[in-house]
Structure formats: C-alpha cells, structure tokens
Design an enzyme around this catalytic site. Sequence first.
Site, PDB file in Angstrom:
ATOM      1  CE1 TYR A  14      -3.862  -2.219   0.513  1.00 45.00           C
ATOM      2  CE2 TYR A  14      -2.412  -3.368   2.289  1.00 45.00           C
ATOM      3  CZ  TYR A  14      -3.495  -3.323   1.405  1.00 45.00           C
ATOM      4  OH  TYR A  14      -4.446  -4.391   1.460  1.00 45.00           O
ATOM      5  CG  HIS A  19      -7.049   4.553   1.094  1.00 42.72           C
ATOM      6  ND1 HIS A  19      -8.019   5.958   1.219  1.00 42.72           N
ATOM      7  CD2 HIS A  19      -8.011   3.846   2.068  1.00 42.72           C
ATOM      8  CE1 HIS A  19      -9.045   5.483   2.003  1.00 42.72           C
ATOM      9  NE2 HIS A  19      -9.010   4.304   2.318  1.00 42.72           N
ATOM     10  CG  ASN A  63     -11.736   0.369   6.587  1.00 47.39           C
ATOM     11  OD1 ASN A  63     -11.585   1.524   5.986  1.00 47.39           O
ATOM     12  ND2 ASN A  63     -12.396  -0.664   5.912  1.00 47.39           N
ATOM     13  CG  ASN A 109     -14.868   3.266   5.670  1.00 53.83           C
ATOM     14  OD1 ASN A 109     -16.065   3.499   5.946  1.00 53.83           O
ATOM     15  ND2 ASN A 109     -14.730   2.339   4.427  1.00 53.83           N
TER      16      ASN A 109
END
Length: 181
Positions: A14, A19, A63, A109
Amino acid sequence: MKLIAGLGNIGEKYCFTRHNAGFMVLDKWAADEGFSFREEKKLKCLLAKKDDIIFIKPTTFMNLSGEAVRAVMDYYKIDVKDILIIYDDIALDLGKIRFRANGSDGGHNGIKSIIQHVGTKSFDRLKVGIGPQPNIPSENYVLANFPKEQHEELKTVLKKSIEAVEFCIENGIQKAQNKFN
C-alpha cells in the site's frame, strides 16, 4: 502536546497508493526533518516525536484508525482539541488541500473510525486531494498507486501539506483555513 496522525494502510503493498496520502505526508516530513518512526505495538501505531509533537501512523489499517488515535490520546493525555488528522480526499483534485475544524466522515472509513473512538466529530483535519476519480469503484481507485505522471505533483502537494500543518500549529485552524483552503 499535539498529536498529528497521518492515515493510510500499513505494508509495502500500500506504500504508494492514493489512500496512503496521510502516511506520505508524515514520511516526507520525517525525511526532511530527520526524525524516525518506531513501532509502538500497545498503541497500535508507528510513532515519532519532535519537540512537543507526536506523529503517528496507525498500524490497524485505515478502517480501524480510531483505535490507534484513541490509544495515543489516552496514553499521552492529549485532548481532542490538540489532534490533527491528515488523510486522502477523493473529492479534491490532486494538488489541493483543505483544512476542516470538524464535520462528518464524508464517507471516509478512517475518519468514521476516529469519530467513533474519539466520541466527537470536532477535531481538526487536513484533507489531501487525490482526485478526480474516474468512473471506477472508489475502493479500486484509492488502493491504486499514483501513476508516474502524477509523481511531481504529488511531491509538491506533500511539501505544501507539511508547510500548511506547520502554519496551522503556529497560527490555529481558522488562519490555516484562510490561507490554504
């Protein structure tokens, strides 16, 4: 003491995804200022300190970011008025940033989790634009890497975000909104 939390997802997979804009801001800041993060398992984050600022990157995945924010707030006795969350915003174009002093989660989120764990919507935020989103599902877009043609613009917005947060710390959220929004 101030708490600045950059949101993202932990792990190489990631690292350069849209994000992870919050992580990227803190990583750039740490590289520029020479401070480093260390894992704090009991606080569910990677943590760094510089002067009277605590920087965190939650290791809970996006999240569940509120778990780490709450744990650090409790451990260091940081009031909600002294936190600033840096995160990606799909509604803002890449290169744009926007401060907010409070508000809803806006469908994010990570922010939803923080609101749940902190118990209020009244905390300062810096949104880092990652849009515009093409006609694909949001989760596919935010979890994709920034394309090479956006790397220079990304570097510019990371630098601008650091400058904006430093200004906010010194001058408050309202003046930061007036200057950067």
